[in-house]
Scaffold this active site. Structure first.
Site, PDB file in Angstrom:
ATOM      1  N   ARG A  64       0.813  -1.215   0.000  1.00 19.35           N
ATOM      2  CA  ARG A  64       0.000   0.000   0.000  1.00 19.35           C
ATOM      3  C   ARG A  64       0.853   1.276   0.000  1.00 19.35           C
ATOM      4  NH1 ARG A  64      -5.492   0.874   1.134  1.00 19.35           N
ATOM      5  NH2 ARG A  64      -5.759  -1.326   1.605  1.00 19.35           N
ATOM      6  N   VAL A  91      -9.042   3.047  -0.678  1.00 14.09           N
ATOM      7  CA  VAL A  91      -8.899   3.865   0.525  1.00 14.09           C
ATOM      8  C   VAL A  91      -7.440   4.301   0.627  1.00 14.09           C
ATOM      9  CG1 VAL A  91      -9.001   3.846   3.042  1.00 14.09           C
ATOM     10  CG2 VAL A  91     -10.816   2.750   1.713  1.00 14.09           C
ATOM     11  N   LEU A  92      -7.234   5.585   0.912  1.00  7.16           N
ATOM     12  CA  LEU A  92      -5.885   6.128   1.047  1.00  7.16           C
ATOM     13  C   LEU A  92      -5.550   6.307   2.529  1.00  7.16           C
ATOM     14  CD1 LEU A  92      -6.322   8.710  -1.816  1.00  7.16           C
ATOM     15  CD2 LEU A  92      -4.752   6.742  -1.863  1.00  7.16           C
ATOM     16  N   HIS A 108     -19.277  11.036  -3.513  1.00  7.97           N
ATOM     17  CA  HIS A 108     -19.841   9.737  -3.139  1.00  7.97           C
ATOM     18  C   HIS A 108     -21.347   9.736  -3.398  1.00  7.97           C
ATOM     19  CE1 HIS A 108     -20.128   5.916  -1.076  1.00  7.97           C
ATOM     20  NE2 HIS A 108     -21.213   6.388  -0.480  1.00  7.97           N
TER      21      HIS A 108
HETATM   22  C1  GAR Z   1     -19.515   8.035  -8.912  1.00  6.10           C
HETATM   23  O1  GAR Z   1     -20.906   8.039  -8.832  1.00  6.10           O
HETATM   24  C2  GAR Z   1     -18.887   8.247  -7.570  1.00  6.10           C
HETATM   25  O2  GAR Z   1     -19.682   9.008  -6.700  1.00  6.10           O
HETATM   26  C3  GAR Z   1     -18.721   6.844  -7.065  1.00  6.10           C
HETATM   27  O3  GAR Z   1     -18.326   6.106  -8.183  1.00  6.10           O
HETATM   28  C4  GAR Z   1     -18.967   6.662  -9.328  1.00  6.10           C
HETATM   29  C5  GAR Z   1     -17.931   6.759 -10.421  1.00  6.10           C
HETATM   30  O4  GAR Z   1     -18.537   7.139 -11.625  1.00  6.10           O
HETATM   31  N1  GAR Z   1     -17.757   6.782  -6.004  1.00  6.10           N
HETATM   32  C6  GAR Z   1     -17.860   5.954  -4.965  1.00  6.10           C
HETATM   33  O5  GAR Z   1     -18.738   5.132  -4.846  1.00  6.10           O
HETATM   34  C7  GAR Z   1     -16.773   6.127  -3.919  1.00  6.10           C
HETATM   35  N2  GAR Z   1     -17.094   5.441  -2.719  1.00  6.10           N
HETATM   36  P1  GAR Z   1     -17.668   7.758 -12.800  1.00  6.10           P
HETATM   37  O6  GAR Z   1     -16.427   6.880 -12.982  1.00  6.10           O
HETATM   38  O7  GAR Z   1     -18.568   7.687 -13.994  1.00  6.10           O
HETATM   39  O8  GAR Z   1     -17.311   9.173 -12.414  1.00  6.10           O
END
Ligand code: GAR
Length: 204
Positions: A64, A91-92, A108
């Protein structure tokens, strides 16, 4: 302010940022580099089409801290001052995050603290909530748990499946994310403990 975008997949949020930059809605932010932890994803092609440098830094084969050092090296080489996690599904740790305190944000697809982690729309459907939405927050070492910058709610309808809800959330996400990035670049977001303050957040 030079911004780096970390991605893992389709990159529709990255596209919203690229489009906003083209039309001046990101200023003074500029998109300096895109990094994916997965090869071959559509987000990389979107960056390439917009002539933004794009790199793959794979997490799978290395420890990591080594992965995080590799990310930091690419970001530093592009003089990145702030980071957007746009569908970045790793996760960072503080080993990385300490370089970017209060300058790294995540989007999110739920109203946090409900439904952190992967498949947030499916979690919301399974739970039977009537409202969900999008949250943009500063990133700390917790899973989707950092101080909340902005949230927009969307309704959940009886015949929604996860894909329908995710699409409704994303149409709000694509409007909200560029706006928050611009406010960050303008220095308009200040973080006091868990409270993020800024213009437009007072009732009067
Ligand atoms: C987005 O809706 C983002 O909010 C979510 O992944 C999707 C990526 O879509 N992120 C998470 O769930 C983080 N926990 P995209 O690649 O089309 O932007």
């Amino acid at each position: 302010m030079k911004v780096g975008v970390l991605v893992s997949g389709t990159g529709t949020n990255l596209q919203a940022l690229l489009d906003a930059e083209t039309t001046g809605r990101l200023e003074p932010a500029t998109l300096a580099v895109v990094i994916s932890n997965k090869p071959g994803v559509q987000a990389l092609a979107r960056a390439g089409a917009a002539n933004v440098p794009a790199f793959v830094v794979e997490h799978a084969a290395v420890a990591r801290e080594v992965f995080e050092d590799q990310l930091h090296a690419v970001l530093a080489a592009h003089h990145v001052e702030a980071i957007v996690l746009a569908g970045f599904m790793r996760v960072l740790t503080p080993h990385f995050l300490d370089h970017y305190r209060d300058r790294i944000i995540n989007t999110h697809p739920s109203l946090l603290p409900a439904f952190p982690g992967a498949n947030a729309a499916a979690q919301a459907i399974a739970h039977g909530v009537k409202i969900s939405g999008v949250t943009i927050h500063f990133v700390d070492a917790s899973l989707d748990g950092g101080p909340i910058i902005e949230q927009v709610a969307v309704p959940v309808f009886d015949d929604d499946d996860a894909a329908a809800l995710q699409a409704r959330i994303q149409s709000e996400e694509h409007k909200l994310l560029p706006d928050v990035v611009q406010r960050l670049a303008r220095g308009e977001l200040s973080c006091q403990g868990r409270k993020v303050r800024g213009p437009g957040r007072r009732a009067e």
